[in-house]
Design a protein around this motif. Structure first.
Motif, PDB file in Angstrom:
ATOM      1  N   LYS A 229     -16.481  36.213   5.607  1.00 44.26           N
ATOM      2  CA  LYS A 229     -16.775  35.409   4.496  1.00 44.26           C
ATOM      3  C   LYS A 229     -18.347  35.172   4.254  1.00 44.26           C
ATOM      4  CE  LYS A 229     -12.637  33.578   3.354  1.00 44.26           C
ATOM      5  NZ  LYS A 229     -11.926  34.214   4.294  1.00 44.26           N
ATOM      6  N   LEU A 230     -18.842  35.361   2.963  1.00 45.03           N
ATOM      7  CA  LEU A 230     -20.204  34.685   2.620  1.00 45.03           C
ATOM      8  C   LEU A 230     -19.950  33.345   2.445  1.00 45.03           C
ATOM      9  CD1 LEU A 230     -21.897  37.340   0.372  1.00 45.03           C
ATOM     10  CD2 LEU A 230     -22.502  36.453   2.642  1.00 45.03           C
ATOM     11  N   ILE A 231     -20.724  32.441   3.096  1.00 43.60           N
ATOM     12  CA  ILE A 231     -20.505  31.092   2.743  1.00 43.60           C
ATOM     13  C   ILE A 231     -22.099  30.525   2.503  1.00 43.60           C
ATOM     14  CG2 ILE A 231     -18.887  31.052   4.553  1.00 43.60           C
ATOM     15  CD1 ILE A 231     -20.740  29.543   6.455  1.00 43.60           C
ATOM     16  N   CYS A 232     -21.805  29.039   1.840  1.00 45.15           N
ATOM     17  CA  CYS A 232     -23.003  28.219   1.562  1.00 45.15           C
ATOM     18  C   CYS A 232     -22.483  26.816   1.722  1.00 45.15           C
ATOM     19  CB  CYS A 232     -23.610  28.480   0.215  1.00 45.15           C
ATOM     20  SG  CYS A 232     -22.673  28.187  -1.166  1.00 45.15           S
ATOM     21  N   PHE A 233     -23.290  25.954   1.925  1.00 42.23           N
ATOM     22  CA  PHE A 233     -22.789  24.412   2.111  1.00 42.23           C
ATOM     23  C   PHE A 233     -23.514  23.599   0.997  1.00 42.23           C
ATOM     24  CE2 PHE A 233     -21.898  25.955   6.158  1.00 42.23           C
ATOM     25  CZ  PHE A 233     -20.553  25.427   6.478  1.00 42.23           C
ATOM     26  N   LEU A 234     -22.692  22.674   0.332  1.00 41.79           N
ATOM     27  CA  LEU A 234     -23.376  21.764  -0.581  1.00 41.79           C
ATOM     28  C   LEU A 234     -23.868  20.520   0.241  1.00 41.79           C
ATOM     29  CD1 LEU A 234     -20.772  22.808  -2.496  1.00 41.79           C
ATOM     30  CD2 LEU A 234     -22.001  21.456  -3.952  1.00 41.79           C
ATOM     31  N   HIS A 235     -24.979  19.811  -0.211  1.00 39.92           N
ATOM     32  CA  HIS A 235     -25.540  18.802   0.473  1.00 39.92           C
ATOM     33  C   HIS A 235     -24.595  17.522   0.465  1.00 39.92           C
ATOM     34  CE1 HIS A 235     -28.100  15.887   2.109  1.00 39.92           C
ATOM     35  NE2 HIS A 235     -29.176  16.842   2.303  1.00 39.92           N
ATOM     36  N   PRO A 236     -24.062  17.158   1.797  1.00 37.16           N
ATOM     37  CA  PRO A 236     -23.236  16.051   1.453  1.00 37.16           C
ATOM     38  C   PRO A 236     -23.605  14.809   0.773  1.00 37.16           C
ATOM     39  CG  PRO A 236     -23.597  16.438   3.579  1.00 37.16           C
ATOM     40  CD  PRO A 236     -24.695  17.255   3.173  1.00 37.16           C
ATOM     41  N   LYS A 237     -24.879  14.355   0.368  1.00 36.19           N
ATOM     42  CA  LYS A 237     -25.498  13.506  -0.161  1.00 36.19           C
ATOM     43  C   LYS A 237     -25.001  13.556  -1.773  1.00 36.19           C
ATOM     44  CE  LYS A 237     -30.039  14.843  -1.432  1.00 36.19           C
ATOM     45  NZ  LYS A 237     -31.585  14.961  -1.166  1.00 36.19           N
ATOM     46  N   CYS A 238     -24.623  14.759  -2.260  1.00 39.86           N
ATOM     47  CA  CYS A 238     -24.440  14.907  -3.648  1.00 39.86           C
ATOM     48  C   CYS A 238     -22.691  15.162  -3.709  1.00 39.86           C
ATOM     49  CB  CYS A 238     -25.241  16.065  -4.397  1.00 39.86           C
ATOM     50  SG  CYS A 238     -24.817  17.686  -3.689  1.00 39.86           S
ATOM     51  N   THR A 239     -22.116  15.080  -2.660  1.00 33.52           N
ATOM     52  CA  THR A 239     -20.594  15.154  -2.598  1.00 33.52           C
ATOM     53  C   THR A 239     -19.952  14.134  -1.987  1.00 33.52           C
ATOM     54  OG1 THR A 239     -20.826  16.717  -0.848  1.00 33.52           O
ATOM     55  CG2 THR A 239     -20.443  17.667  -2.887  1.00 33.52           C
ATOM     56  N   ASN A 240     -20.327  12.990  -2.272  1.00 31.19           N
ATOM     57  CA  ASN A 240     -19.796  11.460  -1.802  1.00 31.19           C
ATOM     58  C   ASN A 240     -19.597  11.516  -0.324  1.00 31.19           C
ATOM     59  OD1 ASN A 240     -18.211  11.838  -4.577  1.00 31.19           O
ATOM     60  ND2 ASN A 240     -18.702   9.596  -3.892  1.00 31.19           N
TER      61      ASN A 240
END
Ligand code: ZN
Length: 133
Positions: A111-122
């Motif tokens: 897979k190609l992956i990326c992570f969102l910053h948890p501070k903007c996703t509750n």
């Protein structure tokens, strides 16, 4: 709509956790994979249309060992399957979301992956993942 592709669970010992999850889910671990870029050993279980991904740190001070130090073992991230990871990153950036990595990177399970910053996703670590050809 984005499907939940897998749920990542941080564990101290993947060897101890595999038989536990095999019994719990009543299925066999179908794949183990080392992800060098993330310093993790992973193990996968298929559960309906979703997978469970166990994650064990392969280095001291790696992201998973830091997570376990802070929060203990447990749910680490939710991964959403996307058709076009670049387009989805653009869409979410325009909507004000922040990412932990500027560009998608190689993850486990081809897979190609990326992570969102948890501070903007509750406080939930959200991974976007796209099947690589
Ligand atoms: Zn994942």
């Amino acid at each position: 709509m984005l499907n939940i592709e897998h749920i990542g669970i941080a564990v101290k010992s993947i060897e101890k956790s595999i038989p536990l999850f095999e019994t719990l889910l009543n299925t066999s671990c179908y794949k183990k994979e080392m992800v060098a870029s993330e310093n993790v050993q992973t193990a996968f279980f298929q559960q309906g249309e979703t997978k469970i991904e166990l994650l064990e740190s392969t280095v001291e001070g790696g992201v998973i060992s830091k997570f376990i130090e802070k929060k203990g073992e447990g749910m680490h991230h939710i991964a959403l399957a996307v058709e076009d990871i670049h387009a989805e990153m653009e869409r979410l950036k325009e909507a004000g979301f922040e990412f932990l990595n500027a560009e998608p990177k190689a993850g486990a399970d081809n897979k190609l992956i990326c992570f969102l910053h948890p501070k903007c996703t509750n406080g939930v670590l959200v991974e976007l993942c796209m099947e690589r050809d």
